[in-house]
Design a protein around this motif. Structure first.
Motif, PDB file in Angstrom:
ATOM      1  N   LYS A 151      -5.439   0.621   7.270  1.00 22.45           N
ATOM      2  CA  LYS A 151      -4.442   0.011   6.377  1.00 22.45           C
ATOM      3  C   LYS A 151      -4.012  -1.357   6.912  1.00 22.45           C
ATOM      4  N   GLU A 164       1.044   5.183   0.046  1.00 22.70           N
ATOM      5  CA  GLU A 164       0.336   6.449   0.214  1.00 22.70           C
ATOM      6  C   GLU A 164       1.253   7.586  -0.186  1.00 22.70           C
ATOM      7  N   LEU A 196       0.869  -1.166   0.000  1.00 24.23           N
ATOM      8  CA  LEU A 196       0.000   0.000   0.000  1.00 24.23           C
ATOM      9  C   LEU A 196       0.907   1.217   0.000  1.00 24.23           C
ATOM     10  N   HIS A 202      -4.350   4.468   9.563  1.00 25.62           N
ATOM     11  CA  HIS A 202      -3.320   3.430   9.508  1.00 25.62           C
ATOM     12  C   HIS A 202      -3.813   2.106  10.081  1.00 25.62           C
ATOM     13  N   LEU A 213       3.531  -1.426   4.045  1.00 20.91           N
ATOM     14  CA  LEU A 213       2.935  -0.100   3.886  1.00 20.91           C
ATOM     15  C   LEU A 213       4.058   0.893   3.623  1.00 20.91           C
TER      16      LEU A 213
END
Length: 576
Positions: A342, A127, A125, A339, A350
């Motif tokens: 997530k 961001e 993931l 988070h 991440l």
RNA sequence: GCGCCUGUAGCUCAAUUGGAUAGAGCGCUUGGCUACGGACCAGGAGGUUCUGGGUUCGACUCCUAGCAGGCGCACCA
């Protein structure tokens, strides 16, 4: 095919069998061996430190170990032309031409040459950007945006799964002031009331006038007389307008996200309460006071009782506030909820891309992810350092207040998408970039981007003149070409490409790609110019024919340039 | 005061996870176009890798103590 990995494996195997045959007793630290590029002045292709590594535990000298290994190498590996020992303990290997022919044969029609097929695929993931939705992006944002985009491309190239997310900070005081600013612009438009320019909390930028107009035009059913009555609706509309601007900016840079996550949604769905309960159960949340910072301007420090997260447990300077005095959530609290969200989606890794001005935030957010997931280093934060803007030889400070800033639109218009991406990527993200706006405009001709693109264009031109299509696969039965030293030099450079990709991916350092491509292009241009004096180094005959040998050579180079440029997201035109 | 990032040629930066004689661009300088597109190439000068100590066969790279610059250090986001 990564020839360095290939040989690492071969050497390990060979050493293990030597160990079984009692030729080498102790091979405990065999993992420490590597296979690398020898320095340029050696006439060999790859080099390994295995003899030095093994010498230590066996209480002997590298030369003794290397004697054993070299004998075994010579027996087992027919592709080796020459193998020798070099002080202080390297073993250098030179390959036969057949090795390089086989190498070319494997990669010539492989669109994914460079990809590491041996790594375990993971889900990521990523961001990035996540700029406040209070206006368009500026130049400072675009470095992180490009960095994130290219990291995603790199991971995807290596067959990982990547989700690209943008966290929309549409909650809190900044958004309130922003919405109020829009409100004043609306009243300015509708009722001719002057915008309160002396209010320091408001956003004065001209782009708000457009946002206001858009909102008026699209919502003639709304009554703009009372702010409080429409504040929720107006916030939504204002953020939406901002996001449209931001998405347009990103689109102009060739960047798209898979998902936009709203902070307000997380708060409204009680996700913050949920995560705080979770942390409380693990005893990471308590009511307490934070110590004042030790700098000079803390005279008006007020000590308060607050809900705190125990980030000191993970090595942070102080514990971090989750709740404000009025009991609303801090930015950190809702980000914690994000988070947690997530973590619950069960990604393997991440990654957050942050601007340098947010680097101080890393410790607390990685701490909270560790607290929530129980895994250290689950979240990797990558910082992109500042872009120092220079205009007319002077540092140029951007100020939203004065309307004195360079937008992404300006940048793309002046410099172009490809050049912007290439320049922003060509330095390590740990280093500040001097972005001289005046110079970049003036000297766009000797921009490194064009140097690399020119290489591709030259190859295209050869194929065009030979009435061939560069993108077509090459069908040849026998690869037994007699490449010259200068050609082997470039083929060797090509063999480094998978290693470059590996390192760039593992260390999340995409700048290695433009650097590599520049070097490859440089080798190519150099070779091209040799053709002036040396007929054998020209690609086309007088009748505009090209030999298979040269065809393969050019195709290999163009493949790597094309792949590399597409990872960094810039074009490779056939003509310039 | 504390944390993070940086310190390499005159300037802007690389350096393949610790390798051998530290490399590019710009600038300076000497050359090369009747061209498979010169948006190019060949050569030269230019280095105590900020400093001291340590680890290592080996350090620009790791550890340690400093120095210098940048960013940050409340309930902003």
């Amino acid at each position: 095919m990564n020839i360095f990995d290939l040989y690492q494996t071969k050497i390990t195997k060979l050493v293990k069998s030597a160990n079984q045959n009692k030729l080498i007793e102790n091979i405990d630290n065999i993992e420490k061996t590597n296979v690398d590029l020898p320095p340029k002045h050696f006439d060999c292709d790859i080099s390994t430190n295995v003899a030095m590594i093994l010498a230590k535990n066996n209480n002997t000298s590298p030369i003794k170990i290397s004697e054993i290994l070299i004998t075994l190498f010579k027996k087992d590996f027919s592709e080796i032309q020459d193998i020798s020992f070099a002080k202080p303990g390297f073993i250098n290997i030179k390959f036969k031409l057949s090795f390089w022919n086989n190498f070319l044969k494997e990669l010539i029609n492989d669109k994914n040459f460079g990809k590491n097929n041996n790594i375990i695929n993971k889900s990521y993931l990523l961001e990035f950007v996540s700029a406040n939705p209070t206006g368009p992006l500026h130049v400072g944002h675009c470095r992180g945006a490009i960095l994130g985009d290219v990291l995603a491309n790199l991971l995807l190239f290596n067959n990982h799964t990547v989700n690209k997310e943008y966290y929309v900070n549409d909650y809190g005081n900044q958004i309130l002031y922003f919405t109020k600013s829009v409100y004043y612009r609306i009243r300015e438009k509708l009722y001719n009331e002057p915008f309160p320019k002396d209010n320091k909390d408001l956003y004065p930028g001209d782009y708000l006038i457009n946002i206001a107009s858009n909102i008026i035009n699209k919502n003639n059913n709304l009554n703009f007389d009372n702010f409080n009555e429409i504040s929720t609706e107006l916030t939504k509309l204002s953020v939406q307008e901002s996001l449209n601007l931001i998405k347009l900016n990103l689109n102009n840079l060739g960047i798209s996200h898979d998902k936009f996550i709203s902070e307000t949604d997380l708060v409204n769905n009680q996700e913050v309460e949920k995560v705080i309960e979770k942390l409380k159960k693990k005893d990471f949340v308590y009511n307490g006071k934070i110590k004042a910072p030790e700098n000079e301007k803390n005279s008006n420090w007020v000590e308060r009782d607050q809900l705190l997260f125990k980030s000191t447990y993970f090595g942070d300077d102080k514990d971090r506030a989750l709740q404000k005095e009025d009991k609303s959530w801090t930015y950190f609290a809702s980000d914690t909820a994000y988070h947690n969200n997530k973590v619950e989606r069960k990604f393997d890794v991440l990654i957050n891309i942050l601007g340098a001005d947010h680097a101080g935030y890393i410790k607390r957010i990685t701490s909270v992810v560790e607290a929530l997931s129980g895994e250290k280093n689950k979240l990797i934060c990558k910082v992109s350092q500042l872009v120092k803007l220079i205009k007319d030889n002077k540092p140029f400070k951007m100020s939203k207040r004065k309307g004195d800033y360079i937008t992404i639109e300006d940048l793309i218009e002046e410099v172009g998408k490809d050049a912007t991406r290439f320049i922003m990527l060509s330095r390590s993200s740990d280093v500040e970039i001097d972005f001289d706006f005046t110079k970049v405009k003036e000297k766009s001709k000797d921009n490194p981007l064009y140097y690399v693109q020119y290489c591709y264009a030259r190859i295209s031109s050869v194929f065009r003149n030979a009435q061939l299509k560069l993108e077509n696969n090459i069908v040849i039965d026998k690869f037994n070409f007699n490449y010259s030293k200068d050609e082997i030099k470039i083929i060797k450079k090509i063999s480094e490409w998978p290693k470059c990709i590996d390192i760039a991916t593992n260390r999340l350092e995409p700048h290695r790609i433009p650097v590599y491509l520049y070097e490859l292009a440089s080798d190519f241009h150099s070779y091209w110019n040799m053709g002036k004096d040396d007929q054998s180094k020209r690609f086309l005959t007088k009748e505009n024919k090209i030999s298979n040998e040269k065809k393969v050579f050019l195709k290999a180079i163009s493949n790597v340039i094309k792949t590399g440029m597409s990872i960094i997201g810039v074009s490779t035109p056939d003509k310039m």
